[in-house]
Design an enzyme around this catalytic site. Structure first.
Site, PDB file in Angstrom:
ATOM      1  N   HIS A   8     105.547 -46.408  94.900  1.00 60.44           N
ATOM      2  CA  HIS A   8     106.462 -47.442  94.428  1.00 60.44           C
ATOM      3  C   HIS A   8     105.775 -48.531  93.574  1.00 60.44           C
ATOM      4  CE1 HIS A   8     110.095 -46.202  96.560  1.00 60.44           C
ATOM      5  NE2 HIS A   8     109.345 -45.941  97.604  1.00 60.44           N
ATOM      6  N   HIS A  45     111.071 -47.144 102.284  1.00 57.26           N
ATOM      7  CA  HIS A  45     109.973 -47.044 103.242  1.00 57.26           C
ATOM      8  C   HIS A  45     109.477 -48.432 103.640  1.00 57.26           C
ATOM      9  CE1 HIS A  45     109.935 -42.787 102.692  1.00 57.26           C
ATOM     10  NE2 HIS A  45     108.758 -42.611 103.271  1.00 57.26           N
TER      11      HIS A  45
END
Length: 255
Positions: A212, A154
């Site tokens: 993340h 992403h």
């Protein structure tokens, strides 16, 4: 279509005085946003929101198919905005920049998947390792959890897409400034590209705050910046390349 033309003029009036600074400092902006978001995530000071779920509508219908959005908007926009006072050979050459960008996107994302596979292990709910599964896909298909070095796809795609689009929108500034006759399609595409840039930046911020580990996001952002720099700042300056967008020199960065 006066309203549409008015929107385009307002967007261009924003970009003209700011585009040089934005293009120069946007890579640093993404690194800074990733770091700040990561700190906020570790401190757990940002409350859960609609965007803290990966099921939010922008992630499902925009980010998950982000490269499709990029190509769907940039392909006709490049063809139209690069065609003014240019021959077909120039336009086709410029369109190859999208092939290059697609290759960068594909190689990087596949590399991220490969790294996660070779560094990971498959765990069940009791934290027992299942050695029979060697890839994330196999592991998750069986209902288990894969834990590997997950470079943020992403962070990569959202930063790279934004850097790419900002570079390719530059010709529109010249066309509007010099009152070139434009089509409705070109104006619609330009507005849509500005909207998609806002979405990509917003979703990059959400990724930084909610998802993340820090190193995964920084590496994803780094690959995005390297892909942009290697093309628009190095290779595209050479004769044997897709070249820079037309009128690029009018808004040149003085590095």
């Amino acid at each position: 279509m006066a309203a549409l033309s008015g929107v385009v003029n307002k967007l261009v009036s924003f970009w003209i005085p700011n585009v040089t600074l934005i293009r120069r400092y946007m890579p640093f902006f993404f690194f800074g946003l990733s770091l700040i978001g990561s700190v906020l995530k570790e401190l757990e000071v940002v409350p859960k929101t609609y965007f803290s779920s990966s099921r939010n509508i922008l992630n499902l219908y925009f980010v998950k198919v982000s490269w499709g959005w990029n190509l769907g908007l940039l392909l006709p926009f490049l063809f139209l905005s690069n065609s003014y006072n240019r021959n077909l050979i120039f336009v086709l050459r410029r369109l190859t920049s999208l092939l290059v960008a697609t290759a960068i996107w594909y190689v990087c994302t596949e590399a991220f998947f490969y790294i996660e596979d070779i560094t990971g292990k498959c765990y069940d709910s009791m934290q027992v390792i299942h050695e029979e599964f060697s890839t994330k896909a196999e592991c998750r298909k069986s209902g288990f959890v894969w834990d590997g070095f997950d470079i943020s796809g992403h962070s990569f795609i959202l930063a790279y897409s934004t850097l790419l689009i900002v570079e390719e929108m530059v010709p529109m500034l010249h066309l509007v400034q010099h009152n070139q006759k434009r089509t409705v399609v070109l104006d619609v595409l330009y507005v849509a590209l500005n909207v998609i840039v806002v979405i990509w930046i917003w979703m990059f911020a959400c990724t930084s705050v909610y998802f993340h580990d820090t190193i995964h996001k920084i590496l994803g952002t780094l690959f995005a910046v390297l892909g942009w720099y290697a093309t628009y700042k190095v290779w595209y300056l050479e004769p044997c390349s897709p070249g820079l967008p037309p009128f690029h020199s009018e808004h040149k960065q003085h590095d």
